[in-house]
Design a protein around this motif. Structure first.
Motif, PDB file in Angstrom:
ATOM      1  N   ARG A  97     -32.162  -6.525   2.400  1.00  0.00           N
ATOM      2  CA  ARG A  97     -31.829  -5.594   3.481  1.00  0.00           C
ATOM      3  C   ARG A  97     -30.321  -5.448   3.622  1.00  0.00           C
ATOM      4  N   ILE A 119     -29.323 -10.737  10.466  1.00  0.00           N
ATOM      5  CA  ILE A 119     -29.932 -10.470  11.765  1.00  0.00           C
ATOM      6  C   ILE A 119     -29.226 -11.256  12.864  1.00  0.00           C
ATOM      7  N   ARG A 121     -29.251 -12.916  16.481  1.00  0.00           N
ATOM      8  CA  ARG A 121     -30.266 -13.484  17.370  1.00  0.00           C
ATOM      9  C   ARG A 121     -29.574 -13.965  18.644  1.00  0.00           C
ATOM     10  N   LEU A 256     -33.888  -3.494  12.784  1.00  0.00           N
ATOM     11  CA  LEU A 256     -34.768  -4.536  13.325  1.00  0.00           C
ATOM     12  C   LEU A 256     -36.137  -3.991  13.677  1.00  0.00           C
ATOM     13  N   ASP A 257     -37.173  -4.678  13.229  1.00  0.00           N
ATOM     14  CA  ASP A 257     -38.537  -4.375  13.629  1.00  0.00           C
ATOM     15  C   ASP A 257     -39.033  -5.442  14.598  1.00  0.00           C
ATOM     16  N   GLU A 259     -41.470  -7.247  14.141  1.00  0.00           N
ATOM     17  CA  GLU A 259     -41.881  -8.383  13.326  1.00  0.00           C
ATOM     18  C   GLU A 259     -40.715  -9.312  12.950  1.00  0.00           C
ATOM     19  N   ASP A 260     -39.487  -8.851  13.142  1.00  0.00           N
ATOM     20  CA  ASP A 260     -38.342  -9.705  12.854  1.00  0.00           C
ATOM     21  C   ASP A 260     -38.148 -10.790  13.911  1.00  0.00           C
ATOM     22  N   GLY A 286     -39.642 -15.072  13.168  1.00  0.00           N
ATOM     23  CA  GLY A 286     -39.450 -13.908  12.304  1.00  0.00           C
ATOM     24  C   GLY A 286     -38.633 -14.244  11.069  1.00  0.00           C
ATOM     25  N   LYS A 287     -38.281 -13.175  10.342  1.00  0.00           N
ATOM     26  CA  LYS A 287     -37.480 -13.315   9.125  1.00  0.00           C
ATOM     27  C   LYS A 287     -36.052 -13.703   9.474  1.00  0.00           C
ATOM     28  N   THR A 288     -35.356 -14.258   8.526  1.00  0.00           N
ATOM     29  CA  THR A 288     -33.955 -14.594   8.716  1.00  0.00           C
ATOM     30  C   THR A 288     -33.097 -13.756   7.795  1.00  0.00           C
TER      31      THR A 288
END
Length: 288
Positions: A97, A119, A121, A256-257, A259-260, A286-288
């Protein structure tokens, strides 16, 4: 030189017109939902440069589905052309991504860059009144938003470096409100999951978003037409006083979704001046 000529033409033909920009997700070298960004470009560029009437918030008539088809095609061609040139310049790896930023004005692209993406956070969201801030178009000049963040940062700077029970250390952002209603953060749309009790008492859906944010979200607009959790999100007025009825807040944008898993939970209050409410993040799955 061509650059100087272009600048001269812009000053004569389009005096004092603000630059706009779009941030578009890239997955493994391919643009993700570029047509929705083209729709927003087609609508907001006209508003920003043609002197269209605008209030202090996102206008309800700014419906991305109503964008003129021919203008959308032209904007999409601009996006794809600028992305192709940015790819050739490199040297960012396009694996996974990435973030593609396109700045543009009435004459076309001003800057096109591809960046690696990590991402964010946030640990906390600090509730801030947006006042008369206008950001119904995606202006490259974000000084209004940055000033609101700076005011909170000044208050945080007076706290111990290790933070406190009310203000733990870590990344944070502002959660904007106006007239007692939630809007968005400085970089993402809000999707609120109502508590089971709140859903039952008002007959509301489980997932809701602010009805009138500062800026219309391409991700939420696209999500309403796609299978998935975002299709179930319903717009409504979410008051600051409704926060106790919110189980979690998800941050959503083009990058960002749901699901993230960028979510905020556990409501608390802080006594520091200007920091009205904060919400600490739950553990992330979620994903990192």
């Amino acid at each position: 030189p061509q650059a100087e000529y272009r600048e001269l033409v812009q000053k004569v033909a389009f005096p004092a017109q603000p630059d706009l920009f779009e941030t578009i997700r890239v997955e493994d070298g391919k643009l993700v939902r570029p047509e929705w960004h083209a729709r927003r470009m087609a609508l907001t560029a006209c508003r920003a440069w043609a002197g269209g009437a605008a209030s202090a918030g996102a206008l309800p008539d700014l419906d991305l589905a109503t964008a003129d088809a021919e203008t959308v095609r032209e904007c999409l061609a601009m996006i794809e052309g600028a992305f192709g040139e940015a790819r050739q310049r490199g040297p960012v790896s396009l694996a996974g991504r990435c973030r593609f930023r396109l700045d543009y004005n009435p004459l076309g692209p001003v800057r096109a860059e591809i960046h690696a993406y990590v991402i964010r956070r946030p640990v906390c969201l600090y509730l801030v009144d947006a006042g008369d801030l206008r950001y119904d178009c995606k202006y490259a000049d974000r000084s209004g938003l940055e000033a609101l963040r700076a005011a909170v940062a000044e208050s945080l700077a007076e706290l111990p470096a290790e933070g406190s029970a009310e203000c733990p250390p870590g990344d944070w952002d502002i959660m904007l409100c106006r007239d007692g209603r939630l809007l968005e953060t400085s970089y993402a749309a809000l999707v609120c999951e109502l508590s089971v009790a709140a859903r039952g008492s008002v007959g509301a859906p489980g997932l809701v978003c602010p009805r009138s944010p500062l800026l219309v979200s391409t991700r939420l607009a696209a999500g309403r037409t796609e299978p998935g959790m975002l299709a179930a999100v319903r717009p409504m007025d979410i008051g600051v006083t409704d926060l106790p009825d919110v189980a979690r807040i998800f941050l959503v944008n083009a990058m960002l979704d749901l699901e993230d898993g960028v979510e905020i939970g556990e409501i608390r209050r802080a006594d520091e001046p200007g920091l009205l409410v904060w919400r600490r993040c739950n553990s992330f799955q979620g994903k990192t």
